[in-house]
Design a protein around this motif. Structure first.
Motif, PDB file in Angstrom:
ATOM      1  N   ARG A 176       2.667   8.224 -10.160  1.00  0.00           N
ATOM      2  CA  ARG A 176       2.711   6.997 -10.969  1.00  0.00           C
ATOM      3  C   ARG A 176       1.863   5.947 -10.271  1.00  0.00           C
ATOM      4  O   ARG A 176       2.255   5.386  -9.257  1.00  0.00           O
ATOM      5  N   ALA A 177       0.703   5.666 -10.796  1.00  0.00           N
ATOM      6  CA  ALA A 177      -0.279   4.844 -10.079  1.00  0.00           C
ATOM      7  C   ALA A 177       0.004   3.354 -10.232  1.00  0.00           C
ATOM      8  O   ALA A 177       0.496   2.894 -11.269  1.00  0.00           O
ATOM      9  N   PHE A 178      -0.289   2.625  -9.163  1.00  0.00           N
ATOM     10  CA  PHE A 178      -0.349   1.165  -9.189  1.00  0.00           C
ATOM     11  C   PHE A 178      -1.704   0.746  -8.667  1.00  0.00           C
ATOM     12  O   PHE A 178      -2.385   1.494  -7.976  1.00  0.00           O
ATOM     13  N   SER A 179      -2.078  -0.461  -8.982  1.00  0.00           N
ATOM     14  CA  SER A 179      -3.142  -1.121  -8.244  1.00  0.00           C
ATOM     15  C   SER A 179      -2.520  -2.332  -7.553  1.00  0.00           C
ATOM     16  O   SER A 179      -1.363  -2.683  -7.815  1.00  0.00           O
ATOM     17  N   ILE A 180      -3.285  -2.937  -6.678  1.00  0.00           N
ATOM     18  CA  ILE A 180      -2.849  -4.161  -5.990  1.00  0.00           C
ATOM     19  C   ILE A 180      -3.869  -5.243  -6.276  1.00  0.00           C
ATOM     20  O   ILE A 180      -5.079  -5.020  -6.180  1.00  0.00           O
ATOM     21  N   THR A 181      -3.377  -6.412  -6.655  1.00  0.00           N
ATOM     22  CA  THR A 181      -4.231  -7.587  -6.805  1.00  0.00           C
ATOM     23  C   THR A 181      -3.720  -8.643  -5.842  1.00  0.00           C
ATOM     24  O   THR A 181      -2.596  -9.128  -5.987  1.00  0.00           O
ATOM     25  N   LEU A 182      -4.529  -8.958  -4.847  1.00  0.00           N
ATOM     26  CA  LEU A 182      -4.114  -9.933  -3.837  1.00  0.00           C
ATOM     27  C   LEU A 182      -4.720 -11.287  -4.170  1.00  0.00           C
ATOM     28  O   LEU A 182      -5.942 -11.422  -4.282  1.00  0.00           O
ATOM     29  N   LEU A 183      -3.863 -12.267  -4.383  1.00  0.00           N
ATOM     30  CA  LEU A 183      -4.326 -13.625  -4.658  1.00  0.00           C
ATOM     31  C   LEU A 183      -4.582 -14.318  -3.315  1.00  0.00           C
ATOM     32  O   LEU A 183      -3.659 -14.498  -2.522  1.00  0.00           O
ATOM     33  N   VAL A 184      -5.829 -14.663  -3.075  1.00  0.00           N
ATOM     34  CA  VAL A 184      -6.243 -15.194  -1.774  1.00  0.00           C
ATOM     35  C   VAL A 184      -6.308 -16.713  -1.838  1.00  0.00           C
ATOM     36  O   VAL A 184      -7.114 -17.286  -2.569  1.00  0.00           O
ATOM     37  N   MET A 185      -5.414 -17.365  -1.078  1.00  0.00           N
ATOM     38  CA  MET A 185      -5.504 -18.815  -0.922  1.00  0.00           C
ATOM     39  C   MET A 185      -6.514 -19.127   0.179  1.00  0.00           C
ATOM     40  O   MET A 185      -6.662 -18.358   1.126  1.00  0.00           O
ATOM     41  N   ARG A 186      -7.164 -20.267   0.061  1.00  0.00           N
ATOM     42  CA  ARG A 186      -8.034 -20.706   1.151  1.00  0.00           C
ATOM     43  C   ARG A 186      -7.142 -21.247   2.266  1.00  0.00           C
ATOM     44  O   ARG A 186      -6.436 -22.252   2.070  1.00  0.00           O
ATOM     45  N   PRO A 187      -7.116 -20.605   3.442  1.00  0.00           N
ATOM     46  CA  PRO A 187      -6.259 -21.100   4.525  1.00  0.00           C
ATOM     47  C   PRO A 187      -6.658 -22.513   4.941  1.00  0.00           C
ATOM     48  O   PRO A 187      -7.791 -22.949   4.716  1.00  0.00           O
ATOM     49  N   PRO A 188      -5.751 -23.231   5.587  1.00  0.00           N
ATOM     50  CA  PRO A 188      -6.019 -24.636   5.895  1.00  0.00           C
ATOM     51  C   PRO A 188      -6.911 -24.865   7.102  1.00  0.00           C
ATOM     52  O   PRO A 188      -7.241 -26.008   7.405  1.00  0.00           O
ATOM     53  N   LYS A 195       0.833  -1.200   0.000  1.00  0.00           N
ATOM     54  CA  LYS A 195       0.000   0.000   0.000  1.00  0.00           C
ATOM     55  C   LYS A 195       0.872   1.256   0.000  1.00  0.00           C
ATOM     56  O   LYS A 195       0.530   2.267  -0.611  1.00  0.00           O
ATOM     57  N   ARG A 196       2.019   1.187   0.682  1.00  0.00           N
ATOM     58  CA  ARG A 196       2.946   2.325   0.638  1.00  0.00           C
ATOM     59  C   ARG A 196       3.467   2.537  -0.776  1.00  0.00           C
ATOM     60  O   ARG A 196       3.626   3.671  -1.224  1.00  0.00           O
ATOM     61  N   ILE A 197       3.744   1.441  -1.478  1.00  0.00           N
ATOM     62  CA  ILE A 197       4.186   1.563  -2.872  1.00  0.00           C
ATOM     63  C   ILE A 197       3.080   2.198  -3.705  1.00  0.00           C
ATOM     64  O   ILE A 197       3.325   3.082  -4.529  1.00  0.00           O
ATOM     65  N   LEU A 198       1.849   1.757  -3.453  1.00  0.00           N
ATOM     66  CA  LEU A 198       0.700   2.280  -4.198  1.00  0.00           C
ATOM     67  C   LEU A 198       0.551   3.782  -3.987  1.00  0.00           C
ATOM     68  O   LEU A 198       0.227   4.528  -4.915  1.00  0.00           O
ATOM     69  N   LEU A 199       0.820   4.245  -2.757  1.00  0.00           N
ATOM     70  CA  LEU A 199       0.582   5.643  -2.414  1.00  0.00           C
ATOM     71  C   LEU A 199       1.759   6.553  -2.725  1.00  0.00           C
ATOM     72  O   LEU A 199       1.619   7.774  -2.699  1.00  0.00           O
ATOM     73  N   CYS A 200       2.926   5.980  -2.971  1.00  0.00           N
ATOM     74  CA  CYS A 200       4.086   6.837  -3.269  1.00  0.00           C
ATOM     75  C   CYS A 200       4.260   6.947  -4.779  1.00  0.00           C
ATOM     76  O   CYS A 200       3.381   6.657  -5.547  1.00  0.00           O
ATOM     77  N   GLY A 201       5.392   7.395  -5.203  1.00  0.00           N
ATOM     78  CA  GLY A 201       5.709   7.369  -6.627  1.00  0.00           C
ATOM     79  C   GLY A 201       5.320   8.597  -7.394  1.00  0.00           C
ATOM     80  O   GLY A 201       5.327   8.586  -8.628  1.00  0.00           O
ATOM     81  N   GLY A 202       4.950   9.671  -6.715  1.00  0.00           N
ATOM     82  CA  GLY A 202       4.734  10.943  -7.401  1.00  0.00           C
ATOM     83  C   GLY A 202       3.751  10.871  -8.547  1.00  0.00           C
ATOM     84  O   GLY A 202       4.021  11.363  -9.645  1.00  0.00           O
TER      85      GLY A 202
END
Length: 491
Positions: free
Chosen positions: A38-50, A29-36
């Motif tokens: 230059r936008a990013f998005s985040i895609t979180l791949l969610v595993m089903r926990p055991p 999220k810090r990477i997403l918010l920095c960078g002057g």
């Protein structure tokens, strides 16, 4: 009119534990918010926990982050079978995550936007092969210490150099570049037995780190200059340069101040409000920390005899419903029955001077309170960072994972902690006399050096993440590298 360029995305592959998932997500999220701009998005791949309990916790994190307003998307991966024959916790986690590799590959290959990088939990490091196949950059996220990073990178070297068990080395010390000589009893739990699959996996993970495009570390140059310099200088793996390391920490989700909140303070915080400054020793042992009755009796004896004010978060043993025997080792404690666990009369005798809290407590708020003067902790890295952020010295009581190495670093390298002797052969048992000695030292004149060094580390932490600080600069370098590396996945 030219079509707008799609926003590149960071694809995250976290382990499901809060200390892994939230640390990785907060960093990105810090990477997403920095960078002057230059936008990013985040895609979180969610595993089903055991386990069902871990699944519930992950879903709660997902709901909260989905409502944050940031450009964070969630992609649930198909379920996989649990490894049925794993011999240890770390082997189970690494194998279970690796079974998701084909699904991670398919998810990334199907992205409709450029992929800035695949960001992998340390247990997912072998998926650098997936990134290589898709021709996208890969970054390992190190949720633990720079010391643990140096050890993991150096472990394949040690595997060939040290042919006996680490507790059988001739000079009684394990040598890792950038760190003082490590006593074998301070080595992390997964590597103490070379015959175990856990050890074999950690050697493989260390090898995989070297194949990544870069390593994102939740630490700071000023916190761990020795191990980070050893990695950067190529001493961790002689003859083979390590990937660039980006120390962007401390990454902590501290939340906003509650001073102006209309809600009443938590009972622990309200109790601290009535205590003198720096007078309370805080005892708390993480989300999986609990003790058998015999150990509880030793703690109560130590606290009564030392006479210091205390706030003790005491949890009960796991129940079968809450995860005891969970395949990933996530045996979460239950709320403690104080009448059953504590010696008769202990609460009455310590009334006004001590508070025993039997359920979850707001650790970050407690460590921020001016009444807290010392922290007896399991030494998980997130807890350590929270303590250092507030300049609180520690007495580390390691219980599992890499915490024995953390304790060694805090005492022998950083100097922000007083030593506490734990008997690993007895399940990390601590005698009452030893805990009493450590608390007296931590809170008394003997602990002055640790208090001064912890106060210094507080300044180091805050300056690092301030604009122009070392971690801020590392974040800017990382953002630049990610923008240059963003590509459409190809097969």
């Amino acid at each position: 009119m030219a079509a707008a360029t799609p926003t590149p995305t960071l694809v995250l592959v976290p382990e499901w534990g809060a200390g892994h998932l939230m640390s990785m997500l907060e960093s990105c999220k810090r990477i997403l918010l920095c960078g002057g701009g230059r936008a990013f998005s985040i895609t979180l791949l969610v595993m089903r926990p055991p386990t069902a309990e871990a699944t519930s916790q992950v879903e709660e994190h997902v709901r909260r982050e989905a409502a944050s307003g940031l450009d964070i998307r969630f992609h649930r991966l198909p379920a996989v079978d649990l490894p049925s024959d794993a011999a240890g916790v770390e082997e189970f986690i690494a194998r279970y995550i690796q079974l998701h590799a084909p699904h991670v590959r398919d998810a990334v290959a199907g992205m409709s936007c450029p992929v800035a990088a695949l960001v992998l939990d340390l247990f997912a490091a072998p998926m650098v092969d997936v990134a290589r196949e898709l021709r996208v950059p890969s970054y390992v996220f190190m949720s633990s210490t720079g010391a643990m990073l140096a050890l993991m990178l150096h472990l394949p070297v040690l595997h060939h150099v040290v042919t006996v068990e680490f507790d059988e080395v001739e000079d009684g010390e394990v040598h890792v570049p950038g760190l003082p000589p490590i006593p074998p009893e301070s080595m992390p739990c997964p590597v103490v037995d070379k015959k175990s699959p856990n050890y074999t996996w950690f050697v493989r993970l260390g090898d995989s780190f070297m194949d990544a495009t870069g390593i994102i570390a939740n630490t700071a140059d000023g916190l761990e200059p020795g191990p980070l310099a050893a990695v950067a200088d190529g001493r961790a793996v002689p003859g083979r340069p390590a990937p660039p390391v980006y120390p962007v920490g401390p990454v902590l989700s501290l939340g906003s101040s509650k001073k102006d909140s209309p809600e009443p303070p938590h009972q622990c915080v309200a109790w601290l409000d009535a205590q003198p400054p720096a007078s309370v020793v805080f005892l708390c042992f993480g989300s999986m920390g609990w003790f058998e009755p015999a150990q509880v009796a030793e703690i109560t004896a130590a606290l009564e005899r030392c006479g210091h004010r205390f706030l003790w978060v005491l949890r009960g043993p796991p129940s079968s419903q809450s995860g005891a025997g969970a395949p990933d080792g996530s045996e979460h404690p239950t709320d403690a029955d104080l009448d059953e666990l504590l010696p008769e009369g202990f609460l009455r005798r310590t009334e006004g001077k001590g508070l025993v809290w039997p359920t979850w407590a707001p650790q970050k708020e407690i460590l921020a309170h001016p009444a807290v003067g010392g922290f007896v902790t399991h030494g998980g890295w997130n807890s350590v960072l929270e303590s250092l952020w507030h300049g609180i010295p520690m007495a580390p009581w390691p219980l599992y994972a890499e915490q024995h190495l953390n304790a060694f670093e805090l005492v022998a390298d950083m100097g922000v902690a007083v030593p506490l002797k734990v008997d690993r052969r007895r399940g990390n048992f601590v005698e009452a006399a030893e805990l009493e000695r450590a608390v007296r030292c931590l809170m008394g004149e003997e602990g002055r050096t640790a208090r001064e060094k912890a106060a210094g580390m507080r300044d180091v932490c805050r300056k690092a993440v301030d604009k122009g600080g070392s971690s801020d600069a590392a974040l800017q370098r990382l953002s630049e590298a990610l923008h240059h590396g963003a590509v459409a996945p190809t097969i």
